[in-house]
Design an enzyme around this catalytic site. Structure first.
Site, PDB file in Angstrom:
ATOM      1  N   GLY A 280       1.015  -0.570   5.550  1.00 43.23           N
ATOM      2  CA  GLY A 280       1.484  -1.520   6.576  1.00 43.23           C
ATOM      3  C   GLY A 280       0.408  -2.335   7.250  1.00 43.23           C
ATOM      4  N   GLY A 281      -0.768  -2.474   6.640  1.00 38.75           N
ATOM      5  CA  GLY A 281      -1.821  -3.281   7.269  1.00 38.75           C
ATOM      6  C   GLY A 281      -2.098  -2.756   8.670  1.00 38.75           C
TER       7      GLY A 281
ATOM      8  CB  THR B 278      -0.834  -0.044   1.297  1.00 39.22           C
ATOM      9  OG1 THR B 278      -1.602  -1.223   1.290  1.00 39.22           O
ATOM     10  CG2 THR B 278      -1.718   1.154   1.492  1.00 39.22           C
TER      11      THR B 278
ATOM     12  CG  ASP C 279      -8.170  -5.579   3.458  1.00 38.95           C
ATOM     13  OD1 ASP C 279      -7.274  -6.280   3.953  1.00 38.95           O
ATOM     14  OD2 ASP C 279      -7.959  -4.463   2.957  1.00 38.95           O
TER      15      ASP C 279
ATOM     16  CB  SER D 171      -5.409  -0.943   9.098  1.00 36.26           C
ATOM     17  OG  SER D 171      -5.904  -2.134   9.625  1.00 36.26           O
TER      18      SER D 171
HETATM   19  O1  DON Z   1      -7.031  -1.489   3.986  1.00 34.78           O
HETATM   20  C1  DON Z   1      -6.226  -2.171   4.615  1.00 34.78           C
HETATM   21  O2  DON Z   1      -6.152  -2.173   5.829  1.00 34.78           O
HETATM   22  C2  DON Z   1      -5.234  -3.023   3.850  1.00 34.78           C
HETATM   23  N1  DON Z   1      -5.754  -3.346   2.551  1.00 34.78           N
HETATM   24  C3  DON Z   1      -3.966  -2.278   3.741  1.00 34.78           C
HETATM   25  C4  DON Z   1      -2.909  -3.180   3.229  1.00 34.78           C
HETATM   26  C5  DON Z   1      -1.587  -2.659   3.502  1.00 34.78           C
HETATM   27  O3  DON Z   1      -1.373  -1.605   4.043  1.00 34.78           O
HETATM   28  C6  DON Z   1      -0.525  -3.545   3.089  1.00 34.78           C
HETATM   29  N2  DON Z   1       0.662  -2.810   3.091  1.00 34.78           N
HETATM   30  N3  DON Z   1       1.499  -2.682   3.792  1.00 34.78           N
END
Ligand code: DON
Length: 585
Positions: A484-485, A392, A434, A464
């Protein structure tokens, strides 16, 4: 710039870790004097405009468009379009995102996150996985929100003509750009998952990889960008690009249809606003968990009086770990606001905060069951989260008039579903992952989630992503966010804490070692090799077993007084944990 940043970070570590901003600044000046550093360029400083993003080409193009008479919205749009060419593993036209925008003295939230196709259902992934067959990659593709998001943002606040914003991205795609180290690595790692469209787009004809320094051209993507530039979002959602998307997704086992694309809508939402230590903090509301988790974490630091603890001492980190663990316990009661009644107000109320705080007084061994029972009072939903991967990205833009955009864009997984359309070279998300795809079971990243986040047609999955804007006395002083999830939440929270409470400059606030706790699994994640063994030992003695792994990367712009010139200026900074460029003037 990267070398400079690494040297700077090393220096800070050697100095026994930060806090003493002025001491470091003095030493830097001395080193500069002896030309040990060719320049002291990070954070980047400007008076009129500043952007911080993962892609140097994107940051430069954004600055240029602002200099040509654009505003921060135009700049953010150009940056994302450039990233769709230079960093498709993080941001592509086949993804989506969340943004906070400060224009006309108010902060608004834009949700252009991917939605579930009309043919989706709560059981679709379980049904597709019968006989231990993995669900096909195409099934994970949500309806992309990116193009509509940028279009709607431009319709409302854009200044320069839409078409002009596409000049540089089209040029980058048509004539090519030099791939860098992160590109080489990120793309290569996904090779085995790729469909033919991705292989053709991101590898040479003989299927060998592009290496750093080599030029990649994407003529199909250049054509797509030209169509969208000339005809607007319709080209993507209703015309030839739509047909390319649907055809490719369905060939990969997906269910997304032309009707889904036609029906997709963005949403303007009201941010969650919190007073914190004299600042107004604006956070993303559901479908992001940012508002609830980050505001709970900030409130808990106040209750714990963490500001009296020494920065990065074991006492302080223990407090931050407890804070994160409790704040994360609220995350899993949330879902898409159009589909579930989120208990947002209750979760961020003083009463609920007090109940969470009371749990901290218990022995660590007694805390988890108490948190579970408290959670049950707010929601019928259960369960937890685990680490996701770095796929992301975020960009922060601000100008001297306080206009700002904090925008996090994503394909979810690295290069999303690894499906790229062959004709228009559009990389597609896997954001359906997700959702709570298989109730009670972990997804590909170990995520186990709640009923509030079950799949339903046209629903958006819980996120997130945490684009954040901070004001003081009506003036925007900080805009930030991160990929970063779940670590997005802990990282944005800690950078806010370091900046607003510890008063570190924005670069130090970002580079300071971080920790992450997300309630479940009951682990403490720490920046590898950045905390002293003594501190880690102390944390372990208090039931916080630490694991090294940190994936979030913060991109921020702040307005702060320049220590030399005693004048408020714009500072752009980004995480030394990954690539980036802050650019301004
Ligand atoms: O929306 C979310 O929480 C996830 N799709 C974000 C994924 C993410 O940040 C992965 N990257 N580091």
């Amino acid at each position: 710039m990267r070398i400079k940043l690494k040297l700077k970070t090393k220096l800070k570590t050697k100095l026994g870790l930060i806090n003493k901003t002025s001491k470091i600044f003095l030493i830097a000046l001395v080193l500069n004097f002896f030309s040990l550093f060719p320049a002291w360029a990070v954070p980047q400083v400007g008076q009129k405009f500043m952007i911080s993003s993962v892609s140097p080409q994107a940051s430069e193009a954004a600055k240029k468009i602002y200099q040509q008479g654009g505003n921060v919205v135009d700049a953010a749009i150009v940056a994302v379009l450039c990233m769709s060419v230079t960093s498709p593993y993080y941001a592509a036209l086949g993804g989506g995102g969340l943004a906070l925008v400060h224009m006309n003295a108010q902060v608004e939230a834009l949700d252009f996150r991917e939605a579930a196709p009309l043919k989706s259902s709560a059981r679709m992934f379980m049904d597709a996985q019968k006989d231990n067959q993995k669900a096909p990659a195409g099934l994970y593709v949500g309806i992309p929100g990116m193009v509509k998001g940028l279009w709607d943002l431009h319709q409302k606040y854009g200044k320069l003509p839409w078409k002009k914003l596409f000049q540089e991205p089209i040029h980058l795609a048509q004539t090519g750009f030099q791939v860098g180290g992160e590109w080489q690595q990120n793309i290569f790692k996904q090779k085995d998952r790729m469909n033919e469209g991705s292989l053709q787009t991101f590898f040479k004809k003989d299927k060998s990889p592009y290496l750093a320094g080599e030029t990649l051209k994407q003529p199909g993507l250049a054509k797509a960008l030209s169509l969208i530039a000339n005809r607007g979002e319709k080209a993507f959602y209703q015309q030839e690009i739509a047909r390319d998307l649907v055809d490719t997704i369905q060939k990969s086992g997906g269910i997304l249809s032309l009707e889904d694309l036609k029906k997709y809508k963005t949403r303007w939402l009201k941010p969650i606003e919190r007073e914190f230590m004299g600042y107004q903090v604006y956070l993303m509301p559901p479908p992001s968990s940012a508002g609830v988790v980050i505001s709970t974490a900030l409130d808990l630091t106040e209750k714990l009086e963490l500001q009296n603890k020494k920065i990065l001492s074991s006492d302080e980190l223990l407090g931050l770990a407890q804070t994160l663990k409790l704040a994360f316990s609220s995350r899993f009661s949330l879902g898409d606001p159009d589909f579930v009644q989120n208990p947002t107000e209750k979760l961020i109320s003083r009463e609920y905060l007090q109940k969470l705080f009371d749990i901290l007084k218990l022995k660590p061994s007694e805390q988890n069951s108490k948190i579970e029972s408290l959670r049950q009072t707010v929601s019928v939903a259960t369960d937890n989260s685990a680490l996701e991967h770095p796929e992301t990205t975020h960009l922060s833009v601000m100008d001297s008039e306080g206009h700002s955009v904090a925008m996090t864009v994503s394909l979810n997984g690295m290069l999303g579903s690894a499906i790229t359309t062959p004709k228009y070279q559009i990389a597609l998300n896997d954001t359906m992952d997700d959702f709570n795809t298989r109730p009670g079971q972990a997804n590909q990243y170990g995520l186990i989630q709640d009923n509030a986040n079950a799949v339903a047609p046209m629903k958006r999955p819980l996120s997130s992503m945490s684009p954040t804007i901070v004001k003081k006395d009506s003036q925007v002083v900080l805009t930030l966010g991160s990929p970063g999830g779940p670590q997005i939440l802990s990282s944005v929270f800690q950078v806010l804490y370091r900046k607003l409470v510890n008063k570190l400059d924005i670069d130090l606030a970002i580079q300071t070692p971080r920790i992450h706790h997300q309630f479940k699994p009951d682990y403490l994640y720490v920046d590898q090799n950045k905390l002293s063994p003594d501190v880690l030992e102390k944390l372990e003695q208090n039931s916080y077993k630490a694991q090294g792994n940190f994936i979030a990367r913060v991109y921020a712009v702040s307005l702060e007084e320049h220590p030399l010139f005693k004048k408020k200026m714009l500072f752009g900074a980004f995480d030394s944990r990954g690539e980036g460029l802050a650019s301004g003037y």
